[in-house]
Enzyme design. Sequence first.
Site, PDB file in Angstrom:
ATOM      1  N   TYR A  97       0.850  -1.194   0.000  1.00 51.99           N
ATOM      2  CA  TYR A  97       0.000   0.000   0.000  1.00 51.99           C
ATOM      3  C   TYR A  97       0.879   1.234   0.000  1.00 51.99           C
ATOM      4  O   TYR A  97       1.511   1.561   1.002  1.00 51.99           O
ATOM      5  CB  TYR A  97      -0.907   0.016   1.234  1.00 51.99           C
ATOM      6  CG  TYR A  97      -1.895  -1.115   1.334  1.00 51.99           C
ATOM      7  CD1 TYR A  97      -2.209  -1.912   0.234  1.00 51.99           C
ATOM      8  CD2 TYR A  97      -2.528  -1.409   2.547  1.00 51.99           C
ATOM      9  CE1 TYR A  97      -3.111  -2.960   0.343  1.00 51.99           C
ATOM     10  CE2 TYR A  97      -3.443  -2.447   2.656  1.00 51.99           C
ATOM     11  CZ  TYR A  97      -3.722  -3.218   1.554  1.00 51.99           C
ATOM     12  OH  TYR A  97      -4.623  -4.247   1.666  1.00 51.99           O
ATOM     13  N   GLY A 153     -18.154  -2.517   0.032  1.00 53.48           N
ATOM     14  CA  GLY A 153     -18.227  -2.524  -1.418  1.00 53.48           C
ATOM     15  C   GLY A 153     -16.960  -2.109  -2.120  1.00 53.48           C
ATOM     16  O   GLY A 153     -16.805  -2.317  -3.317  1.00 53.48           O
ATOM     17  N   GLY A 154     -16.035  -1.467  -1.412  1.00 53.27           N
ATOM     18  CA  GLY A 154     -14.773  -1.074  -2.026  1.00 53.27           C
ATOM     19  C   GLY A 154     -14.950   0.006  -3.072  1.00 53.27           C
ATOM     20  O   GLY A 154     -15.557   1.045  -2.828  1.00 53.27           O
ATOM     21  N   PHE A 155     -14.421  -0.261  -4.269  1.00 54.53           N
ATOM     22  CA  PHE A 155     -14.454   0.734  -5.336  1.00 54.53           C
ATOM     23  C   PHE A 155     -15.848   0.890  -5.951  1.00 54.53           C
ATOM     24  O   PHE A 155     -16.094   1.828  -6.706  1.00 54.53           O
ATOM     25  CB  PHE A 155     -13.439   0.381  -6.420  1.00 54.53           C
ATOM     26  CG  PHE A 155     -12.027   0.312  -5.905  1.00 54.53           C
ATOM     27  CD1 PHE A 155     -11.395   1.445  -5.425  1.00 54.53           C
ATOM     28  CD2 PHE A 155     -11.338  -0.886  -5.873  1.00 54.53           C
ATOM     29  CE1 PHE A 155     -10.095   1.395  -4.939  1.00 54.53           C
ATOM     30  CE2 PHE A 155     -10.040  -0.956  -5.385  1.00 54.53           C
ATOM     31  CZ  PHE A 155      -9.425   0.194  -4.924  1.00 54.53           C
ATOM     32  N   THR A 156     -16.760  -0.028  -5.625  1.00 57.13           N
ATOM     33  CA  THR A 156     -18.169   0.100  -6.046  1.00 57.13           C
ATOM     34  C   THR A 156     -19.027   0.035  -4.790  1.00 57.13           C
ATOM     35  O   THR A 156     -19.536  -1.028  -4.429  1.00 57.13           O
ATOM     36  CB  THR A 156     -18.557  -1.021  -7.032  1.00 57.13           C
ATOM     37  OG1 THR A 156     -18.246  -2.292  -6.437  1.00 57.13           O
ATOM     38  CG2 THR A 156     -17.786  -0.885  -8.335  1.00 57.13           C
ATOM     39  N   LEU A 174     -21.590  -0.134  -1.743  1.00 55.54           N
ATOM     40  CA  LEU A 174     -22.898  -0.761  -1.621  1.00 55.54           C
ATOM     41  C   LEU A 174     -23.998   0.282  -1.578  1.00 55.54           C
ATOM     42  O   LEU A 174     -23.817   1.382  -1.065  1.00 55.54           O
ATOM     43  CB  LEU A 174     -22.959  -1.589  -0.330  1.00 55.54           C
ATOM     44  CG  LEU A 174     -21.961  -2.732  -0.176  1.00 55.54           C
ATOM     45  CD1 LEU A 174     -22.103  -3.354   1.210  1.00 55.54           C
ATOM     46  CD2 LEU A 174     -22.150  -3.776  -1.251  1.00 55.54           C
ATOM     47  N   PHE A 181     -13.219  -5.075   1.521  1.00 60.08           N
ATOM     48  CA  PHE A 181     -14.305  -4.341   0.866  1.00 60.08           C
ATOM     49  C   PHE A 181     -15.652  -4.628   1.547  1.00 60.08           C
ATOM     50  O   PHE A 181     -16.643  -4.950   0.887  1.00 60.08           O
ATOM     51  CB  PHE A 181     -14.391  -4.669  -0.615  1.00 60.08           C
ATOM     52  CG  PHE A 181     -13.204  -4.211  -1.423  1.00 60.08           C
ATOM     53  CD1 PHE A 181     -12.363  -3.219  -0.941  1.00 60.08           C
ATOM     54  CD2 PHE A 181     -12.939  -4.756  -2.670  1.00 60.08           C
ATOM     55  CE1 PHE A 181     -11.266  -2.783  -1.684  1.00 60.08           C
ATOM     56  CE2 PHE A 181     -11.844  -4.325  -3.423  1.00 60.08           C
ATOM     57  CZ  PHE A 181     -11.008  -3.338  -2.927  1.00 60.08           C
ATOM     58  N   PRO A 182     -15.723  -4.526   2.882  1.00 61.62           N
ATOM     59  CA  PRO A 182     -16.990  -4.799   3.577  1.00 61.62           C
ATOM     60  C   PRO A 182     -18.095  -3.809   3.216  1.00 61.62           C
ATOM     61  O   PRO A 182     -19.273  -4.107   3.397  1.00 61.62           O
ATOM     62  CB  PRO A 182     -16.606  -4.670   5.061  1.00 61.62           C
ATOM     63  CG  PRO A 182     -15.434  -3.749   5.065  1.00 61.62           C
ATOM     64  CD  PRO A 182     -14.662  -4.089   3.822  1.00 61.62           C
TER      65      PRO A 182
END
Length: 256
Positions: A62, A214-217, A219, A211-212
Amino acid sequence: MNTLPGGTWTLGDLTVSRFGYGAMQLTGPRVMGPPADRDGALKVLREAVDLGITHIDTSDAYGPRITNELIREALHPYPESLRIATKVGATRDAEGGWPVARRPEDLRRQVHDNLKSLGLDVLDLVYLRLGDATGPQPGSIAEAFGALVELQQEGLIRHLGVSNALADQVAEAQRIAPIVSVQNMYNLAHRHDDELIDRLAAEGIAYVPFFPLGGFTPLQAPRSAALAWLLQRSPNILLIPGTSSVAHLRENIAGL
């Protein structure tokens, strides 16, 4: 330590808060370079510990190195209760890609890089990151996982896990050496690991959804509802929602 939603879980011999913190968002755009607000990033890390979080998830990829350096600057010498999990198996290129790096010599270098950037003599938990940027990929993990087992036997790693893994790869890792955690993509909209989560829960092994939210998309659901659902889904689920905002960090906890 403050009482956080969900209580605690034991990773091998290490007790952590089920509500943790994922450090990926502390970097610049596309998980590359330094944050625009370095002081703000340091404040988020210190606030996380002040709120009682004892599980921080990071990776030397990262930034690269940025989140580990921030963690060290903000929190070293580390509180006795704090546990830091990291991942190896991928590096970064100049375009922001995530090239696979799972040869034994690659993994050894990455483990030593994590030790150096975090200022540690031993890493609490190291995940072998499998697959690629598109998701899990089939194939044996024996050589790569075996290399981490050797580093564990040398005393550089306390506990092992796998990330971005298929169920049969999790089982293959378990045939080689004990694991304490699996970290895969999972949330309200992506529930492909339901059967795996239940099996791991029965075996006392943690499941850490990345991504709990949704991450880059993101929720299409309130953050608090998505996190609360995960905590209630199974007692072995550990949360590591990331944020670069102290206000959002507090909201994530207060909403539960």
